[in-house]
Design a protein around this motif. Sequence first.
Motif, PDB file in Angstrom:
ATOM      1  N   ASP A 198     -11.042 -11.684  39.672  1.00 38.57           N
ATOM      2  CA  ASP A 198     -11.950 -10.545  39.546  1.00 38.57           C
ATOM      3  C   ASP A 198     -12.985 -10.821  38.455  1.00 38.57           C
ATOM      4  O   ASP A 198     -12.657 -10.814  37.277  1.00 38.57           O
ATOM      5  N   PRO A 199     -14.235 -11.082  38.846  1.00 39.62           N
ATOM      6  CA  PRO A 199     -15.243 -11.419  37.834  1.00 39.62           C
ATOM      7  C   PRO A 199     -15.404 -10.324  36.780  1.00 39.62           C
ATOM      8  O   PRO A 199     -15.742 -10.604  35.632  1.00 39.62           O
ATOM      9  N   ALA A 200     -15.119  -9.085  37.153  1.00 36.50           N
ATOM     10  CA  ALA A 200     -15.289  -7.990  36.203  1.00 36.50           C
ATOM     11  C   ALA A 200     -14.264  -8.053  35.075  1.00 36.50           C
ATOM     12  O   ALA A 200     -14.448  -7.431  34.029  1.00 36.50           O
ATOM     13  N   GLU A 201     -13.174  -8.786  35.271  1.00 36.76           N
ATOM     14  CA  GLU A 201     -12.187  -8.916  34.193  1.00 36.76           C
ATOM     15  C   GLU A 201     -12.635  -9.909  33.125  1.00 36.76           C
ATOM     16  O   GLU A 201     -12.157  -9.885  32.006  1.00 36.76           O
ATOM     17  N   ILE A 202     -13.542 -10.812  33.519  1.00 40.54           N
ATOM     18  CA  ILE A 202     -13.972 -11.840  32.573  1.00 40.54           C
ATOM     19  C   ILE A 202     -14.847 -11.185  31.508  1.00 40.54           C
ATOM     20  O   ILE A 202     -15.887 -10.612  31.814  1.00 40.54           O
ATOM     21  N   GLY A 203     -14.379 -11.285  30.283  1.00 37.93           N
ATOM     22  CA  GLY A 203     -15.170 -10.732  29.185  1.00 37.93           C
ATOM     23  C   GLY A 203     -15.173  -9.212  29.116  1.00 37.93           C
ATOM     24  O   GLY A 203     -15.942  -8.640  28.364  1.00 37.93           O
ATOM     25  N   LYS A 204     -14.326  -8.534  29.904  1.00 37.79           N
ATOM     26  CA  LYS A 204     -14.313  -7.067  29.866  1.00 37.79           C
ATOM     27  C   LYS A 204     -13.858  -6.564  28.504  1.00 37.79           C
ATOM     28  O   LYS A 204     -14.471  -5.659  27.944  1.00 37.79           O
ATOM     29  N   ASN A 205     -12.775  -7.153  28.004  1.00 35.48           N
ATOM     30  CA  ASN A 205     -12.250  -6.714  26.714  1.00 35.48           C
ATOM     31  C   ASN A 205     -12.547  -7.690  25.584  1.00 35.48           C
ATOM     32  O   ASN A 205     -12.691  -7.294  24.438  1.00 35.48           O
ATOM     33  N   LEU A 206     -12.596  -8.978  25.923  1.00 36.12           N
ATOM     34  CA  LEU A 206     -12.743  -9.995  24.895  1.00 36.12           C
ATOM     35  C   LEU A 206     -13.683 -11.078  25.414  1.00 36.12           C
ATOM     36  O   LEU A 206     -13.606 -11.446  26.587  1.00 36.12           O
ATOM     37  N   ASP A 207     -14.544 -11.586  24.548  1.00 35.20           N
ATOM     38  CA  ASP A 207     -15.416 -12.689  24.963  1.00 35.20           C
ATOM     39  C   ASP A 207     -14.588 -13.951  25.128  1.00 35.20           C
ATOM     40  O   ASP A 207     -13.693 -14.222  24.329  1.00 35.20           O
ATOM     41  N   ARG A 229      -8.753  -9.457  44.531  1.00 36.21           N
ATOM     42  CA  ARG A 229      -7.794  -8.761  43.684  1.00 36.21           C
ATOM     43  C   ARG A 229      -7.225  -7.636  44.535  1.00 36.21           C
ATOM     44  O   ARG A 229      -7.954  -6.692  44.863  1.00 36.21           O
ATOM     45  N   LYS A 280     -23.933  -6.673  27.223  1.00 37.35           N
ATOM     46  CA  LYS A 280     -22.517  -6.640  27.616  1.00 37.35           C
ATOM     47  C   LYS A 280     -22.244  -5.495  28.578  1.00 37.35           C
ATOM     48  O   LYS A 280     -21.540  -5.653  29.570  1.00 37.35           O
ATOM     49  N   LYS A 329     -20.984  -6.134  37.334  1.00 43.69           N
ATOM     50  CA  LYS A 329     -19.758  -6.648  37.946  1.00 43.69           C
ATOM     51  C   LYS A 329     -18.956  -5.536  38.611  1.00 43.69           C
ATOM     52  O   LYS A 329     -18.386  -5.731  39.689  1.00 43.69           O
ATOM     53  N   GLN A 330     -18.881  -4.406  37.945  1.00 44.34           N
ATOM     54  CA  GLN A 330     -18.105  -3.309  38.536  1.00 44.34           C
ATOM     55  C   GLN A 330     -18.789  -2.795  39.813  1.00 44.34           C
ATOM     56  O   GLN A 330     -18.125  -2.462  40.783  1.00 44.34           O
ATOM     57  N   GLU A 347     -23.674  -6.277  31.918  1.00 45.20           N
ATOM     58  CA  GLU A 347     -22.853  -7.230  32.656  1.00 45.20           C
ATOM     59  C   GLU A 347     -21.683  -6.505  33.332  1.00 45.20           C
ATOM     60  O   GLU A 347     -21.395  -6.725  34.511  1.00 45.20           O
ATOM     61  N   GLN A 348     -21.021  -5.645  32.589  1.00 39.62           N
ATOM     62  CA  GLN A 348     -19.902  -4.896  33.166  1.00 39.62           C
ATOM     63  C   GLN A 348     -20.371  -3.979  34.302  1.00 39.62           C
ATOM     64  O   GLN A 348     -19.742  -3.903  35.348  1.00 39.62           O
ATOM     65  N   LYS A 389     -17.982  -4.760  42.816  1.00 39.89           N
ATOM     66  CA  LYS A 389     -16.647  -4.575  43.400  1.00 39.89           C
ATOM     67  C   LYS A 389     -16.638  -3.479  44.464  1.00 39.89           C
ATOM     68  O   LYS A 389     -15.701  -3.391  45.244  1.00 39.89           O
TER      69      LYS A 389
END
Lengths: 161, 556
Positions: free
Chosen positions: B303-312, B152, A55, A62-63, A58-59, A66
Amino acid sequence: MTHILSVSVLNKPGVLTRIAGLFSRRNFNIESLNVGKTENPEISRMTIVVNGDEKVLEQVTKQLHKLINVLKITELDKNSIVERDLILIRVKCTRKQRSEIIQIADTFRAQIVDVAPDSLMIEATGTEDKLEALTELLRDFGIAEFVRTGTVALSRGQAAK
Amino acid sequence: MPKLNGGEIIIESLKKENVDVVFGYPGGAVINLYDALYNSNMKHYLGRHEQGVIHAADGYARSSGKVGVCIATSGPGGTNLVTGLANAQMDSIPLVAFTGQVSSSLIGKDAFQEADITGISLPVTKHNFLVTDIKDLARTIKEAFYIARTGRPGPVLIDLAKDVTQAVAEFDYPERVNLPGYKPTFEGHKLQINKAAKAINDAKKPLLYVGGGAVISGAQAEIRQMVEKAKIPITTTLMALGIYPEDQDLALEMLGMHGTQYANKATLETDLLIAVGARFDDRVTGKLEEFASQADIIQIDIDPAEIGKNLDVEVPIVGDVKRVLKELLPYIEEKENGAWQQRIKELKEKYPLKYEDDDSETIKPQYIMEEIDKYTKGDATIVTEVGQHQMWAAQFHKYKKPRQFITSGGLGTMGYGLPAAIGAQIGQPEEKVVLIAGDGSIQMNIQELGTAQAYNIPIKIIIFNNKYLGMVRQWQEFFFDKRYSSTKIPAPDFVKMGDAYGIWSKSVDKKSELDAALKEAMEHDGPAILDLHIPEEENVYPMVPAGAGLKDMIGG
């Protein structure tokens, strides 16, 4: 769990700050970060070793994507890469200990790059594990100084898979 | 090709980007740019502080949907922009900020008014540039606007070495950008869209959860069709109030910490949460593990980084919200969802937003919002500061259209409202713009009254005066045994202050006098201040304590 990311970036001023800053403000852990020019002078390649689960990885990916100056990110599969680290170690040694240290260095295919009356400097390259084993063995003699580059890595060619 | 100096190149580039309004504050490092402005027909609004300048550009961007542009000088000019950049970054607002920098030969020498603003602003901008060669100037501006408004959106800063604005070069504005590392995804993945359609068609209790991304994307028509075609109830975040008219049966209004009970209860019961341009912020979800725990989640975001950032999420779709919804709509089956509709109706009847009022002369803040809604027929653009009044403004006014509610959501910036209201009015000259402010927040950028007066910007400033920093006081009341540490804040005499600025002002402390005063302020030709005295210890309800789940609401 560590992951190795190979990141191509546009070689613009501040690009290293942008990447390092991203890691710190998003609370990601970098184990090591290495940057150098590539065959194309406009592009640098960073090898970043990241600590974290899937996880987190992945972040991180992705970050990083950007950032406007990041071109490409590849996670390197540890089974199909050549991964190297370079280390320079200055070990304290008496005249008597010298040959023993040289023997250890030979075993690790390391080189003696400087000899002083009370110390030896050893240069070694290899994987992290190998360099750690070498360091461990030399610790008994007393390590005066020590520097490491951190991992650089590239994928192997297709045929070698 | 014409030869222009750097200042002139900036003006010409702005014209190419269809910019006709800029907000700014001059200084030594941008003096060449200001000299170029002097001869141009670009409309420049002089603020009273760079923070005010950038919030005004932000308010302008939010109300008009265009890119906001601001100018500040080097050093303190740039550092004063930082809060405004962070504010725009958190709410994805397109801005281009120009800052002066000392001459390139002096950079790094601690020259007068030197600050490393590209270094300082790095974490609070989408991207930034330092221009030290005039040959790069036009291309950089082109790239900055492209980055600010696409994907975004966000703020982009261009730092200009002083010699660049002086130097002369041929002006050649590029037709297109070449940014190999920046390629936003606009189209949603077909397979994912099909998956989402199937999930929506199969769901018994679907719920739309819509955020600011839908406003930015201009997806109100698609959202409306989605709601109406399959009778899907909709709740919105603070950033998307009005994207679907709040007076409709399926509208659940805001969710989260100070959201409606019915919206929060719906999130507990839904079996399919459809997140559209929303980012599962902690003020929305409360305790993450408990949020929409019965539901599968579809998340649509650019924004792909928002997908699953906080919640699956079960079905992620990366793409422009409007385009994705457009693609998705034909696959959605018309449905009544009778039982679920009935349940939503029940929830709305059983747990309405409410407050206690009586026949006394006390002016309740919630009542003021209802009166403003009534007086303006729900058509005004409401801008807020940050705090209790912001939540009452969100709760007790029915919003009917996107961009009607302008507020600092992510960063929660006190001092945002007054300058943002000025910018919002400039962006929507035909609309009535009402600023809802607290007596604490309004003091943070009060100097911008000077801007409102100077340009006769007819904003209506309604101060909810409770002589406290109310939101923090409320937390101290609930969680710190009423130990009101530093939250009592003496306010100045706002009427005298208004007078000093030459702004029509009035103070009211009796309910019976409210309507007449409101009418007078609203009809006044020019800016107006209404200082309304409300109960000192009124609380915002309902409330989910920080870190608790949405099921654990207090009051309301």
